[in-house]
Motif scaffolding. Structure first.
Motif, mmCIF file in Angstrom:
data_model
loop_
_atom_site.group_PDB
_atom_site.id
_atom_site.type_symbol
_atom_site.label_atom_id
_atom_site.label_comp_id
_atom_site.label_asym_id
_atom_site.label_seq_id
_atom_site.Cartn_x
_atom_site.Cartn_y
_atom_site.Cartn_z
ATOM 1 N N GLU A 61 10.737 -36.434 -0.894
ATOM 2 C CA GLU A 61 11.301 -36.533 -2.398
ATOM 3 C C GLU A 61 11.190 -36.119 -3.124
ATOM 4 O O GLU A 61 9.535 -35.413 -3.995
ATOM 5 C CB GLU A 61 10.982 -38.088 -3.060
ATOM 6 C CG GLU A 61 11.453 -39.653 -2.186
ATOM 7 C CD GLU A 61 12.614 -39.388 -2.141
ATOM 8 O OE1 GLU A 61 13.429 -38.681 -3.784
ATOM 9 O OE2 GLU A 61 13.050 -40.370 -1.997
ATOM 10 N N GLU A 91 5.609 -43.978 -12.865
ATOM 11 C CA GLU A 91 5.644 -42.239 -14.579
ATOM 12 C C GLU A 91 4.985 -43.268 -15.236
ATOM 13 O O GLU A 91 5.826 -42.688 -16.416
ATOM 14 C CB GLU A 91 6.645 -42.176 -14.274
ATOM 15 C CG GLU A 91 6.861 -40.943 -12.768
ATOM 16 C CD GLU A 91 6.243 -39.835 -12.648
ATOM 17 O OE1 GLU A 91 5.175 -39.560 -14.178
ATOM 18 O OE2 GLU A 91 5.503 -39.183 -11.902
ATOM 19 N N CYS A 112 6.759 -29.444 -9.909
ATOM 20 C CA CYS A 112 5.416 -30.695 -9.231
ATOM 21 C C CYS A 112 4.514 -29.558 -8.332
ATOM 22 O O CYS A 112 3.063 -30.639 -7.777
ATOM 23 C CB CYS A 112 6.149 -30.994 -8.004
ATOM 24 S SG CYS A 112 7.532 -32.076 -7.945
ATOM 25 N N SER A 144 3.157 -43.409 -7.366
ATOM 26 C CA SER A 144 3.735 -42.690 -7.632
ATOM 27 C C SER A 144 4.521 -43.936 -9.457
ATOM 28 O O SER A 144 6.115 -42.410 -9.910
ATOM 29 C CB SER A 144 5.148 -42.561 -6.184
ATOM 30 O OG SER A 144 5.436 -43.535 -6.114
ATOM 31 N N HIS A 177 5.844 -39.272 -6.774
ATOM 32 C CA HIS A 177 6.204 -39.077 -5.375
ATOM 33 C C HIS A 177 5.289 -38.428 -5.040
ATOM 34 O O HIS A 177 4.437 -38.449 -3.878
ATOM 35 C CB HIS A 177 7.191 -39.143 -5.062
ATOM 36 C CG HIS A 177 8.067 -40.212 -5.178
ATOM 37 N ND1 HIS A 177 9.140 -40.399 -5.563
ATOM 38 C CD2 HIS A 177 8.476 -41.864 -3.888
ATOM 39 C CE1 HIS A 177 9.335 -41.887 -5.799
ATOM 40 N NE2 HIS A 177 9.203 -42.406 -4.974
ATOM 41 N N LYS A 216 12.253 -33.512 -5.235
ATOM 42 C CA LYS A 216 12.443 -33.641 -6.847
ATOM 43 C C LYS A 216 11.436 -34.656 -7.497
ATOM 44 O O LYS A 216 11.937 -34.377 -8.521
ATOM 45 C CB LYS A 216 13.580 -33.754 -7.943
ATOM 46 C CG LYS A 216 14.407 -32.779 -6.735
ATOM 47 C CD LYS A 216 15.822 -32.412 -7.375
ATOM 48 C CE LYS A 216 16.709 -31.330 -6.468
ATOM 49 N NZ LYS A 216 18.274 -31.087 -6.986
ATOM 50 N N GLU A 217 11.239 -35.534 -7.245
ATOM 51 C CA GLU A 217 10.375 -36.713 -8.021
ATOM 52 C C GLU A 217 8.760 -36.014 -7.964
ATOM 53 O O GLU A 217 8.016 -36.675 -7.178
ATOM 54 C CB GLU A 217 10.695 -38.128 -6.777
ATOM 55 C CG GLU A 217 11.851 -38.887 -7.177
ATOM 56 C CD GLU A 217 12.353 -39.142 -8.189
ATOM 57 O OE1 GLU A 217 11.313 -39.506 -8.955
ATOM 58 O OE2 GLU A 217 13.710 -38.988 -8.339
#
Length: 199
Positions: A127, A87, A178, A85, A133, A129-130
């Motif tokens: 999660e 970035e 996403c 995960s 993830h 908005k991540e």
């Protein structure tokens, strides 16, 4: 572990087939996962998975036991998910190579460590908005579903009862950035799969 079926295939084999609703029906089902055959000639027979044969040869038992001991550790999954995960790259996308790794784990060990990884996947999926993830969750879940090809009927029912609500909630709530990772994950798990393997 595929064994040839005596049932000849006619052109309508894929049109109207009921979904197997019991373990016996699942074991007798003939699936067609590869659709790349010509118009002039179709396969003459299907293949049925032989559930009576062991998935891993006995000489590999020690290696298998060591791998399973690692896969059953929360610390292992926390470390792997942490790496997946990250970035580090600006435009890191869904990676088939990672999904293939998880496919191999779930193909070899089936549900033997699944209860350990479920809470981690639920946390990742929440999660919304991540992107890192969501990408990690897509890679692991796509690998799990793809690796479930030869699971028993009961194992598959347990998988679908857990993963369908999780995917529905996740896909309804993720942000637009996403969606590409999940689209790639869904493409990975649907490619060359008989639709009857997927609920």
């Amino acid at each position: 572990r595929d064994s040839s079926s005596d049932a000849p295939l006619d052109p309508s084999w894929f049109l109207e087939r009921p979904y197997p609703t019991s373990s016996d029906e699942w074991k007798r089902a003939v699936f067609r996962d590869k659709y790349a055959f010509g118009w002039n000639r179709q396969p003459r027979r299907g293949f049925r998975y032989d559930y009576s044969r062991p998935a891993v040869p006995s000489p590999c038992a020690d290696v298998r036991a060591a791998m399973l001991a690692t896969l059953r550790k929360d610390e292992y999954w926390m470390a792997v998910i942490g790496h997946l995960s990250e970035e580090k790259q600006q435009n890191a996308n869904f990676r088939d190579m990672h999904a293939q790794l998880f496919k191999g784990f779930f193909q070899m060990f089936q549900t033997e460590f699944f209860d350990v990884v479920k809470p981690h996947l639920e946390r990742l999926c929440a999660e919304y908005k991540e992107r890192g993830h969501q990408r990690a969750a897509a890679e692991i879940i796509a690998g799990a579903i793809r690796g479930s090809k030869h699971w028993s009927y009961e194992q598959l029912q347990s998988l679908w009862q857990w993963v369908v609500p999780l995917l529905r909630t996740t896909l309804e709530n993720i942000t637009p950035e996403c969606t590409a990772d999940w689209a790639s994950g869904l493409s990975f798990l649907l490619n060359d799969r008989d639709i009857l393997r997927l609920q």
